[in-house]
Design an enzyme around this catalytic site. Sequence first.
Site, short mmCIF file in Angstrom:
data_model
loop_
_atom_site.label_atom_id
_atom_site.label_comp_id
_atom_site.label_asym_id
_atom_site.label_seq_id
_atom_site.Cartn_x
_atom_site.Cartn_y
_atom_site.Cartn_z
N ARG A 45 0.86 -1.21 0.00
CA ARG A 45 0.00 0.00 0.00
C ARG A 45 0.88 1.24 0.00
O ARG A 45 0.60 2.22 -0.69
CB ARG A 45 -0.95 0.01 1.21
N TYR A 97 -17.24 16.66 -15.00
CA TYR A 97 -17.60 15.25 -14.91
C TYR A 97 -18.64 15.08 -13.79
O TYR A 97 -18.49 15.67 -12.70
CB TYR A 97 -16.33 14.45 -14.60
N ASP A 172 -8.14 19.11 -14.27
CA ASP A 172 -8.44 17.73 -14.64
C ASP A 172 -8.13 17.61 -16.13
O ASP A 172 -8.85 18.15 -16.98
CB ASP A 172 -9.92 17.44 -14.35
N LYS A 197 -9.14 6.55 -18.93
CA LYS A 197 -9.54 7.04 -20.24
C LYS A 197 -8.36 6.95 -21.22
O LYS A 197 -7.89 5.87 -21.50
CB LYS A 197 -10.11 8.45 -20.10
#
Length: 377
Positions: A45, A97, A172, A197
């Site tokens: 992690r 978004y 973004d 994306k």
Amino acid sequence: MYFETLAIHAGQPPDPAYGAVMTPIYQTSTYAQKKMGEAIYDYARTANPTRTALQECIAALEGGRHGLAFASGMAAIDCVLRLLRPGDHVLASNDVYGGTYRIFKRVYEVYGVSSSFVEMSDLDAVRAALRPNTRMVWIETPTNPLLKVADIAAIADLLAVADGIRPLLVVDNTFASPYLQRPLALGADIVVHSATKYLGGHSDVVNGLIVLNDDEAHARLKFLQNAVGAVPGPLDCFLVLRGIKTLPVRMERHSANALKIAAWLESHPRVERVLYPGLPSHPQHEIARRQMCAFGGMISFIVKGGPEEARRIAERTGVFALAESLGGVESLIEVPAAMTHMSVANSPLQVSPSLIRLSVGIEHVDDLIADLAQAMA
Ligand SMILES: *Cc1c(COP(=O)(O)O)cnc(C)c1O
């Protein structure tokens, strides 16, 4: 080195263990330590080598010092928002978004972080919407789904001379990808990506990334990445790294195909309006030309005949799959009001139900045009 070379090599020297040319998928949760506390990696992690390669690669591509990888674009956005405190305000684009709107309104407002939305292409409106407690300005450009373009450098300049504490400028960059647009060089402080994306590019992985220069903010975000723990697995990081290697050639083809399709749609008698930053008719075409090196693969258009006609067209294509998401090699079609942007229904960000959004893939453009032509016939 040039972008194309960095996309293939940045952060990815041959693996020190066996010389593997492709970064290995370090599928392990823990690492044996030679002596207590003496190890490069201890727990996956906190860090793992496949993720390190991805973080270094995206930092190089955005021209930034630090990269951080997350389990999704929303996890990356969440981590950036954790830089804020109760009482702070975020000023965001009035077309974002749907999930970004939702996290502002339905997750962070509960913790006392307020948000409001403004037309980012109108600098006077941006200046007027800043509040004394605005600590972050959140831009998407081009926006999802209306493909509005904001002038990143002009907004950075505006914030530099505004009164009070300068808010962080976050971009973004999902729609453009670093191949088409590099916000840090234009004055942004933080870049976020849904790597699901264009960076991944093959519709086979969900992933998010952050890039920034500031050492202090990076230290805090890195702490949060480990403390909150929304990290990607090594296979996901491998898939994004592999996708990124072909980003330049894919973005060229996405952009070339989309420009042709946008021009074809604009001349179609059943189309009311085409939204594509590469068309001279786009209201911010000149800004897009200055700030991007091509215009990307996303097109939205409004059809004559209303929502029913939009739905019929979206359900009648063959090569374009009716699906959410974007940025993969395959072409997709959707109606945002009924699909990706349901979470902004009945809000000021609501979009026309007659709007169709295309994610133009890298198939042959004539097949794509023929498919749209038969669906609209
Ligand atoms: C998809 C998307 C996100 C969210 O990313 P996920 O990887 O789906 O969590 C954020 N911003 C934009 C512009 C997006 O298109």
